[in-house]
Design a protein around this motif. Structure first.
Motif, PDB file in Angstrom:
ATOM      1  N   ASN A  27      39.366  -7.095 -11.008  1.00  0.00           N
ATOM      2  CA  ASN A  27      39.961  -6.744 -12.305  1.00  0.00           C
ATOM      3  C   ASN A  27      41.417  -6.353 -12.149  1.00  0.00           C
ATOM      4  N   PHE A  28      41.715  -5.524 -11.157  1.00  0.00           N
ATOM      5  CA  PHE A  28      43.096  -5.102 -10.938  1.00  0.00           C
ATOM      6  C   PHE A  28      43.982  -6.289 -10.556  1.00  0.00           C
ATOM      7  N   PHE A  30      43.471  -9.401 -11.430  1.00  0.00           N
ATOM      8  CA  PHE A  30      43.639 -10.207 -12.633  1.00  0.00           C
ATOM      9  C   PHE A  30      44.744  -9.637 -13.511  1.00  0.00           C
ATOM     10  N   TYR A  31      44.725  -8.338 -13.745  1.00  0.00           N
ATOM     11  CA  TYR A  31      45.766  -7.726 -14.575  1.00  0.00           C
ATOM     12  C   TYR A  31      47.136  -7.862 -13.913  1.00  0.00           C
ATOM     13  N   PHE A  34      48.281 -11.406 -14.381  1.00  0.00           N
ATOM     14  CA  PHE A  34      48.586 -11.610 -15.797  1.00  0.00           C
ATOM     15  C   PHE A  34      49.996 -11.104 -16.096  1.00  0.00           C
ATOM     16  N   ILE A  35      50.308  -9.904 -15.644  1.00  0.00           N
ATOM     17  CA  ILE A  35      51.640  -9.332 -15.858  1.00  0.00           C
ATOM     18  C   ILE A  35      52.699 -10.152 -15.119  1.00  0.00           C
TER      19      ILE A  35
END
Length: 70
Positions: A27-28, A30-31, A34-35
């Motif tokens: 999850n981390f 992915f974020y 994304f950024i």
């Protein structure tokens, strides 16, 4: 160029192994990507925006199995 490719390949193998061992890390990551890609798309020249969007989509779709937190 070959040396750079091997470094990137090794980093991605390491990231994949870490996400496999520590599933919430996906999850981390992915974020984070994304950024990263959002900034790259916003800062890209007008002629390269489409290329950056396609590149971001390909990266996310290629790693979706690791990003999922099943």
């Amino acid at each position: 160029m070959q040396n750079n490719y091997l470094k990137l390949l090794g980093i991605h193998i390491l990231i994949g192994a870490l996400i496999y061992l520590l599933r919430p890390l996906g999850n981390f990551y992915f974020y984070g990507i994304f950024i990263y890609f959002l900034i790259r798309i916003i800062s890209a020249k007008r002629q390269l925006k489409t290329f950056e969007i396609v590149r971001a989509c390909a990266y996310v779709l290629g790693g979706r199995g690791y990003f999922a937190n099943d």
